[in-house]
Design a protein around this motif. Structure first.
Motif, mmCIF file in Angstrom:
data_model
loop_
_atom_site.group_PDB
_atom_site.id
_atom_site.type_symbol
_atom_site.label_atom_id
_atom_site.label_comp_id
_atom_site.label_asym_id
_atom_site.label_seq_id
_atom_site.Cartn_x
_atom_site.Cartn_y
_atom_site.Cartn_z
ATOM 1 N N CYS A 5 0.837 -1.205 0.000
ATOM 2 C CA CYS A 5 0.000 0.000 0.000
ATOM 3 C C CYS A 5 0.867 1.249 0.000
ATOM 4 N N LYS A 6 1.878 1.253 0.845
ATOM 5 C CA LYS A 6 2.731 2.431 0.994
ATOM 6 C C LYS A 6 3.630 2.652 -0.210
ATOM 7 N N GLU A 7 4.140 1.562 -0.792
ATOM 8 C CA GLU A 7 5.132 1.668 -1.862
ATOM 9 C C GLU A 7 4.539 1.495 -3.258
ATOM 10 N N LYS A 8 3.214 1.345 -3.339
ATOM 11 C CA LYS A 8 2.536 1.191 -4.638
ATOM 12 C C LYS A 8 3.109 0.015 -5.426
ATOM 13 N N LYS A 9 3.166 -1.139 -4.775
ATOM 14 C CA LYS A 9 3.675 -2.357 -5.396
ATOM 15 C C LYS A 9 2.530 -3.306 -5.721
ATOM 16 N N VAL A 10 2.663 -4.020 -6.847
ATOM 17 C CA VAL A 10 1.674 -5.032 -7.219
ATOM 18 C C VAL A 10 1.988 -6.323 -6.478
ATOM 19 N N VAL A 11 0.947 -6.982 -5.989
ATOM 20 C CA VAL A 11 1.126 -8.257 -5.295
ATOM 21 C C VAL A 11 0.217 -9.317 -5.898
ATOM 22 N N LYS A 12 0.632 -10.563 -5.779
ATOM 23 C CA LYS A 12 -0.215 -11.687 -6.145
ATOM 24 C C LYS A 12 -0.832 -12.231 -4.861
ATOM 25 N N ILE A 13 -2.142 -12.247 -4.823
ATOM 26 C CA ILE A 13 -2.852 -12.677 -3.622
ATOM 27 C C ILE A 13 -3.597 -13.967 -3.912
ATOM 28 N N GLU A 14 -3.322 -14.983 -3.081
ATOM 29 C CA GLU A 14 -4.119 -16.203 -3.128
ATOM 30 C C GLU A 14 -5.231 -16.034 -2.100
ATOM 31 N N TYR A 15 -6.465 -16.100 -2.571
ATOM 32 C CA TYR A 15 -7.616 -15.775 -1.730
ATOM 33 C C TYR A 15 -8.628 -16.911 -1.756
ATOM 34 N N LYS A 16 -9.136 -17.255 -0.577
ATOM 35 C CA LYS A 16 -10.127 -18.320 -0.470
ATOM 36 C C LYS A 16 -11.521 -17.703 -0.381
ATOM 37 N N SER A 17 -12.392 -18.065 -1.318
ATOM 38 C CA SER A 17 -13.742 -17.523 -1.362
ATOM 39 C C SER A 17 -14.615 -18.174 -0.293
ATOM 40 N N LYS A 18 -15.857 -17.671 -0.177
ATOM 41 C CA LYS A 18 -16.796 -18.239 0.795
ATOM 42 C C LYS A 18 -17.103 -19.704 0.490
ATOM 43 N N SER A 75 -9.956 -21.468 -3.960
ATOM 44 C CA SER A 75 -8.794 -20.590 -3.929
ATOM 45 C C SER A 75 -8.525 -20.016 -5.312
ATOM 46 N N LYS A 76 -8.291 -18.712 -5.350
ATOM 47 C CA LYS A 76 -7.975 -18.041 -6.601
ATOM 48 C C LYS A 76 -6.763 -17.143 -6.385
ATOM 49 N N ILE A 77 -5.955 -16.996 -7.427
ATOM 50 C CA ILE A 77 -4.777 -16.127 -7.374
ATOM 51 C C ILE A 77 -4.964 -14.992 -8.367
ATOM 52 N N ARG A 78 -4.761 -13.771 -7.886
ATOM 53 C CA ARG A 78 -4.959 -12.619 -8.758
ATOM 54 C C ARG A 78 -3.983 -11.513 -8.378
ATOM 55 N N ASP A 136 -11.281 -0.724 -11.236
ATOM 56 C CA ASP A 136 -12.279 -1.180 -10.278
ATOM 57 C C ASP A 136 -11.542 -1.684 -9.040
ATOM 58 N N TYR A 137 -12.279 -2.112 -8.037
ATOM 59 C CA TYR A 137 -11.615 -2.607 -6.827
ATOM 60 C C TYR A 137 -12.401 -3.758 -6.227
ATOM 61 N N ASP A 138 -11.692 -4.567 -5.446
ATOM 62 C CA ASP A 138 -12.301 -5.642 -4.666
ATOM 63 C C ASP A 138 -12.039 -5.373 -3.184
ATOM 64 N N ILE A 139 -12.930 -5.882 -2.349
ATOM 65 C CA ILE A 139 -12.729 -5.836 -0.905
ATOM 66 C C ILE A 139 -12.452 -7.255 -0.442
ATOM 67 N N LEU A 140 -11.263 -7.473 0.122
ATOM 68 C CA LEU A 140 -10.841 -8.820 0.540
ATOM 69 C C LEU A 140 -10.695 -8.871 2.055
ATOM 70 N N ASN A 141 -11.317 -9.864 2.665
ATOM 71 C CA ASN A 141 -11.119 -10.088 4.095
ATOM 72 C C ASN A 141 -9.759 -10.731 4.309
ATOM 73 N N LEU A 142 -8.935 -10.116 5.157
ATOM 74 C CA LEU A 142 -7.578 -10.631 5.346
ATOM 75 C C LEU A 142 -7.573 -12.051 5.912
ATOM 76 N N GLN A 143 -8.608 -12.401 6.645
ATOM 77 C CA GLN A 143 -8.675 -13.741 7.213
ATOM 78 C C GLN A 143 -8.719 -14.797 6.104
ATOM 79 N N ASN A 144 -9.228 -14.424 4.935
ATOM 80 C CA ASN A 144 -9.355 -15.375 3.828
ATOM 81 C C ASN A 144 -8.185 -15.308 2.852
ATOM 82 N N VAL A 145 -7.192 -14.449 3.162
ATOM 83 C CA VAL A 145 -6.000 -14.368 2.318
ATOM 84 C C VAL A 145 -5.056 -15.507 2.711
ATOM 85 N N VAL A 146 -4.765 -16.383 1.760
ATOM 86 C CA VAL A 146 -3.902 -17.540 2.032
ATOM 87 C C VAL A 146 -2.435 -17.130 1.990
ATOM 88 N N SER A 147 -2.067 -16.378 0.958
ATOM 89 C CA SER A 147 -0.670 -15.960 0.816
ATOM 90 C C SER A 147 -0.582 -14.682 0.002
#
Length: 328
Positions: A153-166, A170-173, A206-217
């Motif tokens: 957030c601070k350094e404006k870097k792109v990250v790959k997030i593995e996220y677990k849906s309800k 698991s999806k990586i984006r 556009d944007y997504d709202i991700l719950n950190l609890q569901n962020v795998v990596s």
């Protein structure tokens, strides 16, 4: 507790800054006072603080050459009281502190504050208006993900997030993290992250709202961020998605309702106007996806808040109240 909140709170900080500026410079203009209030206090403070200072009812500023001079002797310094130590001890015992400090730092602070008693302990409070299952703030993987996202957030870097849906999928984006927000009601952290950020037009963003609890990596991506994308303000993108009309509420300032409302709706963009000595009008901007949560929050105030618009929100509120009435 009131003494603590006054001395170390927002209002004392802004007044101390105004007085110390006037003392160091020998003078402070009205424009400078307004800038101090806007930058250090709440948006609603602009309604009350300037009038009190200009009227002289507080007796801390003296009129001088079209501006004001410090009416007190010397600069104002805030002492470190036993109550402040107790408050710091309380913060150190909060599991969320582990997101910002390492274990060694936490243990060192605990040692320095070993003689201080916390104001409260987590087990001393029983919440009746929040979900029981909050985030695992002390989990090592959660802490690592949070810090990586905060850095991005601070350094404006792109990250790959593995996220677990309800649904458990698991999806990586790839995302460009914008900001992290804490939900008091859910006791959870959520990430506002940009997608389609390297497009030719801001309209594509556009944007997504991700719950950190569901962020795998979380890991840094090789994707580059354009200079234009770095200038994108996540708050502007969020505001663009607001409903056309804000929720319009009237707050009757009984049982400290005004202060409670400002704290309760702190995570929403809003404008507040004083109607009379006992009534305030508040316009709350919101996103359609937050509508249900906002409905519940407004209803929690009972008769101290009256909703006057918008029509869509008002209709849903009436429908929800009608359903509740059938349960009694």
């Amino acid at each position: 507790m009131e003494l603590f909140s006054e001395i170390y709170g927002c209002y004392y900080q802004v007044l101390r800054s105004i007085l110390n500026t006037a003392y160091r410079n020998g003078f402070i203009s009205k424009a400078e006072i307004l800038d101090e209030i806007k930058s250090k206090a709440f948006a609603e403070s602009i309604i009350t603080i300037p009038d009190r200072l200009e009227s002289g009812s507080w007796g801390i500023l003296q009129k001088k050459d079209g501006g004001y001079a410090n009416g007190l002797d010397g600069e104002i310094k805030t002492p470190i009281s036993s109550l402040l130590k107790a408050y710091l001890k309380t913060i150190i015992l909060d599991p969320k502190i582990s997101l910002f400090l390492d274990d060694s730092e936490i243990n060192e602070l605990k040692l320095l504050l070993k003689d201080a008693e916390p104001i409260w302990r987590k087990e001393s409070i029983r919440y009746i208006d929040r979900f029981e299952m909050g985030d695992s703030f002390e989990d090592e993987a959660y802490r690592a993900n949070f810090r990586m996202l905060l850095k991005a957030c601070k350094e404006k870097k792109v990250v790959k997030i593995e996220y677990k849906s309800k649904k458990g999928e698991s999806k990586i984006r790839a995302y460009l993290p914008g900001k992290i927000e804490y939900s008091e009601k859910n006791d959870r952290m959520r990430l506002y992250a940009l997608k389609h950020f390297n497009g030719n037009s801001k309209k594509d963003v556009d944007y997504d709202i991700l719950n950190l609890q569901n962020v795998v990596s979380v890991e840094l991506s090789d994707d580059q961020v354009t200079e234009e994308a770095k200038k994108i303000d996540i708050n502007e993108i969020i505001e663009r998605s607001y409903c056309k009309e804000p929720v319009r509420i009237l707050i009757r300032n009984e049982r400290n309702a005004m202060e409670r409302a400002m704290l309760h709706f702190a995570n929403y963009a809003k404008n507040t106007t004083k109607i009379d000595d006992n009534t305030y009008e508040c316009l709350i901007k919101y996103n359609k996806r937050d509508e249900t949560e906002l409905l519940i929050e407004v209803m929690s105030f009972g008769p101290l808040i009256r909703v006057t618009g918008n029509e869509c929100f008002l209709a849903q509120l009436k429908e929800r109240l009608a359903k509740q009435k059938l349960l009694w």
